[in-house]
Structure formats: C-alpha cells, structure tokens
Design a protein around this motif. Sequence first.
Motif, mmCIF file in Angstrom:
data_model
loop_
_atom_site.group_PDB
_atom_site.id
_atom_site.type_symbol
_atom_site.label_atom_id
_atom_site.label_comp_id
_atom_site.label_asym_id
_atom_site.label_seq_id
_atom_site.Cartn_x
_atom_site.Cartn_y
_atom_site.Cartn_z
ATOM 1 N N VAL A 185 14.316 -0.020 -0.973
ATOM 2 C CA VAL A 185 13.185 0.912 -0.858
ATOM 3 C C VAL A 185 12.015 0.247 -0.139
ATOM 4 O O VAL A 185 11.411 0.834 0.768
ATOM 5 C CB VAL A 185 12.743 1.414 -2.251
ATOM 6 N N ILE A 186 11.695 -0.983 -0.519
ATOM 7 C CA ILE A 186 10.581 -1.690 0.117
ATOM 8 C C ILE A 186 10.891 -1.973 1.578
ATOM 9 O O ILE A 186 10.015 -1.840 2.447
ATOM 10 C CB ILE A 186 10.270 -3.004 -0.633
ATOM 11 N N MET A 187 12.113 -2.347 1.888
ATOM 12 C CA MET A 187 12.486 -2.638 3.271
ATOM 13 C C MET A 187 12.500 -1.393 4.150
ATOM 14 O O MET A 187 12.543 -1.493 5.374
ATOM 15 C CB MET A 187 13.852 -3.329 3.318
ATOM 16 N N ALA A 188 12.469 -0.215 3.552
ATOM 17 C CA ALA A 188 12.461 1.028 4.321
ATOM 18 C C ALA A 188 11.063 1.445 4.756
ATOM 19 O O ALA A 188 10.914 2.415 5.504
ATOM 20 C CB ALA A 188 13.097 2.155 3.503
ATOM 21 N N MET A 189 10.038 0.717 4.305
ATOM 22 C CA MET A 189 8.662 1.082 4.640
ATOM 23 C C MET A 189 8.348 0.805 6.106
ATOM 24 O O MET A 189 8.966 -0.062 6.726
ATOM 25 C CB MET A 189 7.676 0.302 3.759
ATOM 26 N N LEU A 233 8.480 -0.458 -9.800
ATOM 27 C CA LEU A 233 7.136 -0.850 -9.389
ATOM 28 C C LEU A 233 6.895 -2.327 -9.689
ATOM 29 O O LEU A 233 6.369 -3.071 -8.848
ATOM 30 C CB LEU A 233 6.092 0.009 -10.107
ATOM 31 N N ALA A 234 7.280 -2.767 -10.883
ATOM 32 C CA ALA A 234 7.069 -4.168 -11.261
ATOM 33 C C ALA A 234 7.821 -5.108 -10.326
ATOM 34 O O ALA A 234 7.283 -6.135 -9.888
ATOM 35 C CB ALA A 234 7.525 -4.382 -12.699
ATOM 36 N N PHE A 240 0.803 -1.209 0.000
ATOM 37 C CA PHE A 240 0.000 0.000 0.000
ATOM 38 C C PHE A 240 0.842 1.268 0.000
ATOM 39 O O PHE A 240 0.491 2.266 -0.616
ATOM 40 C CB PHE A 240 -0.955 0.006 1.203
ATOM 41 N N MET A 241 1.965 1.245 0.685
ATOM 42 C CA MET A 241 2.852 2.398 0.693
ATOM 43 C C MET A 241 4.057 2.165 -0.206
ATOM 44 O O MET A 241 4.560 3.080 -0.861
ATOM 45 C CB MET A 241 3.321 2.715 2.118
ATOM 46 N N GLY A 242 4.527 0.919 -0.246
ATOM 47 C CA GLY A 242 5.732 0.613 -1.017
ATOM 48 C C GLY A 242 5.569 0.794 -2.508
ATOM 49 O O GLY A 242 6.470 1.309 -3.181
ATOM 50 N N PHE A 243 4.430 0.384 -3.057
ATOM 51 C CA PHE A 243 4.217 0.471 -4.503
ATOM 52 C C PHE A 243 4.305 1.900 -5.037
ATOM 53 O O PHE A 243 5.057 2.172 -5.971
ATOM 54 C CB PHE A 243 2.881 -0.158 -4.889
ATOM 55 N N PRO A 244 3.533 2.853 -4.484
ATOM 56 C CA PRO A 244 3.611 4.221 -5.039
ATOM 57 C C PRO A 244 4.969 4.875 -4.848
ATOM 58 O O PRO A 244 5.422 5.635 -5.698
ATOM 59 C CB PRO A 244 2.517 4.982 -4.279
#
Length: 315
Positions: free
Chosen positions: A268-272, A130-131, A115-119
Amino acid sequence: MNLDFFVVMSNLVSLFSLIAVGYLAVRSGVLSPSASASFSALLMKVTLPCTIFISLAQKEYNPAFINDSIIIIIAGLVGYTAMLYLSRYLAVALKVPENCRGVWAFLCAFNNSGFMGFPIALALLGAEGLALSVVMNISYNMTVYTLGAFEISRDNPNHNAEKIDMKGIIFSGINIALVLSLIFYFGRIHIPEYIATPLNYLSGITTPLSMVIIGMALSRSHGLEVFRNIHVWTCTLMRLIVYPVAFCLLLRVLPLGSNPMVSATYIVIMAMPGASVTAVLCEMYHGNIDFAAKVMFLQNLLCIITIPLVCMLIS
C-alpha cells in the motif's frame, strides 16, 4: 480486504484542494514564488521533525509489534535503496536529460509515504496497518534525506564543486527527531501534556504546509507541457505501476514474515505517488524543481486510479 474506493478518493481529493491553495496563491499574487523557500525551511526544520517525533513517541508500547517493525524497516531500506539505484541507471537508458535525471530517479524511488500513505493505510488496513506504515516511515526518512537529497543535487550543474553537507544531513532535525522518537518509544518515556500539545499542533501543520508548497511549485508548470513530456510519463509509470506491481508479485513469493499485514502495508505504501517533500528538497539542494512539479502533478492526478487498482492486488 475490502477496498473502499470512496474513502481513498476522499483522501486524494482533500490533498488536491490543498495543492490548489498554493497554486492559486502564487498565480493570484497573494504569495511570491520565492516564499516557497521560507515555507520549505519551516517544514523541514520545525513541523516535519515534530510530526516524526510525536507519531511514534506517543504510540502505546507493544512487545509483539517489535518483530514486524524490524522486518518492515529492513524491507523499506532495501526497497528504497534498490529503487533509487535502479532508477538512476534507467534514467540513462531512457535518455532522460542530464539536468532532470536526479529528480527523475528520486520521484521513481521515493513516495508520499506519510502525508498520503498514513490515511490510506488506516482506511484500508486499520490501526495495525497505520502503525506499521509509521514504522516503515523510519526507513523512508533514513534514505530520502540522505541518498535522496544527494540524488536531487545531481541535477545542479555545480554539484561536483558544491559538495553536499553530509554532516548537516545526518544531524538534521529530521534524523534527530527520528532517534528521539525511538528512545521515547522503547524507553516508554511519558511526554508531559504541556509539551505534547504544542508538538501536536505543529505536527498538524505539516500536511497542509507541504501540500501548499507543492501547489506553489506547480504554479511554475506550463500547462499542456506536463502531458507532452515523455520523461514525465516514464517516471510516473515507474512510480505508480511498475515498482508497486513488482513488489506485489515479489512478496507473494517471499512474504515479509508470518504476519500478512506487514506485506500488505508495504505494498500500500509503495503504491503512493512521488514524495511531497520533493519540492522542498529541490529548493534546498538546487534540483530541477520545474521538472519535479510536472511529474508530481501527473502522479498525483493518476494515483486516484492506480492506488485502488494496485491495492486490489493485495486481496
């Protein structure tokens, strides 16, 4: 990579506004706190499976993308599992109360990857980022609803007598949607418009619904107690700083393949901040939702600062 602070801030502020809706709805009496259980069931059994299925099943097939996908899925499985088990031992070492240890470990290990990582991945890394983040979400779904659900249930005093329905978890709508999406993607099966359209409508509900549920959970928090609880701070520190920076340093030595975009997306995803489905899983498996609400509040507040800082390490 140029970091656009305004884009990142815009995404976070938008999410906070949706959380505020849930919070105010309960505080003002528009919704009963018990309504979150029904909303959680709708999210877990209907809208989230639709989101998972449609995000990958509709993606254009690309053979060159397969290798990077396999790498980031394996890295995700290893990363989430390692963080969860390490956090379990740290919870004991840091003397986290027994009725909070499951949620503490869960919120250290699992993040708001979708929900937050994608955008944010799209804003910072473009379409390829994104992919890759969508594919990495496969490993997230495989662990959060199995190992993660079991971890949260440990906060229930009766968790030894009340066994987790592993069959129900494995064959949940979440995992069925994941398998079907892979079949449609690799099989290059076209989804008719009359089916895709309602699925996309339901998928669009997932983000606001999950944020409203978080807001409803936050309505149970007790003001300044959020900032006074040392265990809320230690969990936030692990999730927002320690683990993301550790992965960043590790991947500089051992990058995930030859495509630098894979490592960048992973970091980036792990920073969420903590997973938005925490409140939902606490409702379903009788976890400590009050403690979870406090941690999620602080993590979502501070991530406005920590996400840009961690992402700058990728440059």
